[in-house]
Write an enzyme that holds these catalytic residues in place. Structure first.
Site, PDB file in Angstrom:
ATOM      1  N   CYS A 141      45.858  33.884  43.016  1.00 10.76           N
ATOM      2  CA  CYS A 141      44.918  33.401  41.753  1.00 10.76           C
ATOM      3  C   CYS A 141      44.634  34.800  40.812  1.00 10.76           C
ATOM      4  O   CYS A 141      45.043  34.859  39.764  1.00 10.76           O
ATOM      5  CB  CYS A 141      43.570  32.790  42.187  1.00 10.76           C
ATOM      6  SG  CYS A 141      43.607  31.179  43.097  1.00 10.76           S
ATOM      7  N   HIS A 147      39.622  35.243  37.610  1.00  9.65           N
ATOM      8  CA  HIS A 147      39.044  35.213  38.962  1.00  9.65           C
ATOM      9  C   HIS A 147      37.800  36.061  39.093  1.00  9.65           C
ATOM     10  O   HIS A 147      37.984  37.356  38.667  1.00  9.65           O
ATOM     11  CB  HIS A 147      40.222  35.915  40.042  1.00  9.65           C
ATOM     12  CG  HIS A 147      39.833  35.147  41.393  1.00  9.65           C
ATOM     13  ND1 HIS A 147      38.914  36.054  42.065  1.00  9.65           N
ATOM     14  CD2 HIS A 147      40.342  34.192  42.129  1.00  9.65           C
ATOM     15  CE1 HIS A 147      38.802  35.236  43.347  1.00  9.65           C
ATOM     16  NE2 HIS A 147      39.728  34.343  43.383  1.00  9.65           N
ATOM     17  N   ASP A 181      47.596  28.472  37.208  1.00  9.21           N
ATOM     18  CA  ASP A 181      47.821  29.835  37.624  1.00  9.21           C
ATOM     19  C   ASP A 181      49.005  29.836  38.379  1.00  9.21           C
ATOM     20  O   ASP A 181      49.917  30.862  38.506  1.00  9.21           O
ATOM     21  CB  ASP A 181      46.759  30.562  38.405  1.00  9.21           C
ATOM     22  CG  ASP A 181      46.045  29.781  39.347  1.00  9.21           C
ATOM     23  OD1 ASP A 181      46.535  28.722  39.683  1.00  9.21           O
ATOM     24  OD2 ASP A 181      45.173  30.048  40.067  1.00  9.21           O
TER      25      ASP A 181
END
Length: 527
Positions: free
Chosen positions: A78, A132, A325
């Site tokens: 991520c 993130h 992602d």
């Protein structure tokens, strides 16, 4: 003389008409931009050819836009992926392969996608999981540099990894598969429901504003755990997922360093009792089918939320880009989750709609097979909004001196020409993944090693026909590579082996291909 004057007049008239047509093609006022990011979404979408998927809203959106069938993440994790496409820089440039550094302080004060729009007069706002959360975005989602207003984080988000999933005895657990009744959940809602409601509020409130907006909406699903309203499980029969793949065991010719042991899945309460052998499994067939069923249900859930969002967007003055992602393995190679350099972990949907390219009755090529990377998103959205184009990053100039540049390419010309044959150079999609050693391990976690633990880097090149991956020695102290010390090598031919099951690296008839791709990979990752 009269003849020459006539020619000059005609030339000036043609130049004026050409200029007029160019100006007519550009918007008279600036478009709004909506950037939608799903989490861990592989192309499990009906319009992408997945017959098990139930995604009517994404299908409808695709039918009115352009979708890229070969789009790839730069790292199947991520934070590295998001920081990469939000700055249009590769993980090797950002020196981020985990969750624990902030590029502005550790690498360079690089401009982000929303920051660039903000600098060009846009109101920028982030909702949900865009960056993130945590150290990799300075614990602020990069506010205020990237955003005009403080980004929205749903209040129920803090319970995402809490024991909120009831077992058969009603005890709350941290489960992998977690269909729920909303009335039993904290605040009687879920994070993505909150995020879509906030995004709709912003769109409505900005509707009559003269200042254009850039809105980024990050969904949390279908990332694990699979927690969504229980009715979505009823859309799918578990029996349809038994024969999803025939892979029960690790392919014998896969290098051990390439394997990810899906440690996050194993740690969940409803998986622990299965006593899955470490590191290669397998997960029992029925449980495998249930995991796939839950993944598809989670996709259907966020597809419904996406539909709610789209009902509130004026597509006549808004550019919309949808992606993820990275992908997610559903038992291919007997692997699960992400954390690898395989096609299923790296390939993502990438869909674009723009008022500039409405069909107006013409026959359009809607799907484009050009090799595409997530680092292409930044320059593409800039060009679709007709802001000053982003220059390419230069290899002969220190990156710290190039605060606004791209390591990708703009997809705007491909959409405008509706063709994949407009570039002279050969295109590749480049990705990478780190490992702490040559074997899968629990400690350190070989799925998610911290920077100081990284000893090996797997570099992967996707060409038009092949995927070539080389695992080499990597020094996390100075970020240097030793191309002469290798721990694994992979070559897959997508003409006959789309699932990357047969490693051709030792086949003599493919040796010239292997050497050619190896040289290209080393050149691509050497600056």
């Amino acid at each position: 003389m009269c003849y020459l004057g006539f020619i000059r007049t005609i030339s000036l008239l043609c130049a004026f008409l050409s200029w007029s047509n160019t100006q007519a093609a550009r918007p008279t006022s600036r478009y709004n931009v909506v950037f939608v990011i799903f989490d861990d979404l592989r192309p499990a979408i009906g319009a992408y050819g997945d017959h098990l998927a139930k995604t009517p809203n994404l299908d409808k959106f695709i039918n009115g836009g352009y979708y890229f069938t070969r789009a790839y993440s730069q790292q199947a994790l991520c934070a590295p992926s998001r920081n990469s496409f939000l700055t249009s820089r590769r993980p090797d440039t950002l020196h981020l392969y985990d969750f624990y550094s902030y590029w502005r302080t550790s690498r360079g004060n690089f401009t982000t996608l929303p920051q660039y729009f903000k600098q060009n007069g846009y109101y920028t706002y982030g909702v949900g999981k865009v960056f993130h959360p945590g150290i990799s975005s300075n614990n602020t989602d990069d506010y205020p540099l990237s955003w005009t207003a403080r980004p929205f984080r749903p209040k129920s988000e803090r319970f995402m990894n809490s024991p909120v999933c009831p077992d058969k005895m009603g005890v709350l657990r941290r489960k992998l598969i977690c269909p729920v009744d909303l009335k039993t959940q904290p605040y009687k809602t879920l994070p993505d429901i909150e995020s879509v409601a906030e995004a709709i509020r912003v769109i409505r409130s900005r509707g009559k504003a003269r200042r254009p907006y850039f809105l980024a909406l990050g969904f949390h699903k279908p990332h694990i755990n699979f927690r969504f309203p229980s009715e979505y499980m009823q859309h799918f029969r578990v029996e349809n997922f038994y024969n999803y793949t025939k892979d029960n065991y690790k392919p014998h010719d896969m290098p051990k360093v390439a394997w990810n042991p899906y440690t996050d899945i194993r740690s969940r309460h409803d998986m622990k009792h299965l006593n899955i052998p470490f590191p290669y499994g397998p997960i029992p067939k029925r449980q495998s089918a249930k995991i796939r069923q839950a993944y598809y249900a989670a996709v259907s859930y966020v597809d419904d939320l996406f539909g709610r969002l789209m009902q509130n967007i004026d597509l006549e003055n808004t550019v919309v880009l949808v992606t993820s992602d990275h992908g997610w393995s559903l038992g291919e190679h007997a692997e699960w989750a992400k954390y690898s350099n395989f096609e299923v972990a790296l390939r993502v949907p990438l869909i674009i709609r723009s008022p500039e390219f409405s069909s107006d009755g013409r026959e359009l090529t809607r799907n484009l097979s050009v090799l595409t990377e997530l680092v292409d998103i930044f320059p593409t959205l800039v060009d679709l909004a007709h802001l000053p184009s982003i220059p390419r990053c230069l290899n002969n100039t220190p990156m710290e001196e190039q605060l606004t540049c791209t390591e990708g390419k703009s997809l705007y010309p491909f959409i405008r020409q509706q063709s994949t044959r407009i570039v002279e150079r050969e295109l590749f999609a480049l990705s990478q993944y780190p490992r702490p050693g040559r074997l899968p391990t629990k400690h350190p976690n070989s799925d998610k090693p911290k920077l100081k633990q990284i000893k090996i880097m797997g570099y992967s090149l996707r060409s038009d026909t092949f995927r070539y991956t080389l695992w080499i020695e990597f020094n996390p102290l100075d970020f240097t590579k030793d191309w002469s010390t290798t721990y694994g090598e992979e070559l897959y031919d997508h003409r006959l082996d789309a699932m990357e099951e047969i490693n051709l690296v030792d086949w003599p008839q493919f040796n010239n291909v292997r050497l050619d791709l190896k040289n290209k990979l080393i050149k691509a990752f050497t600056k």
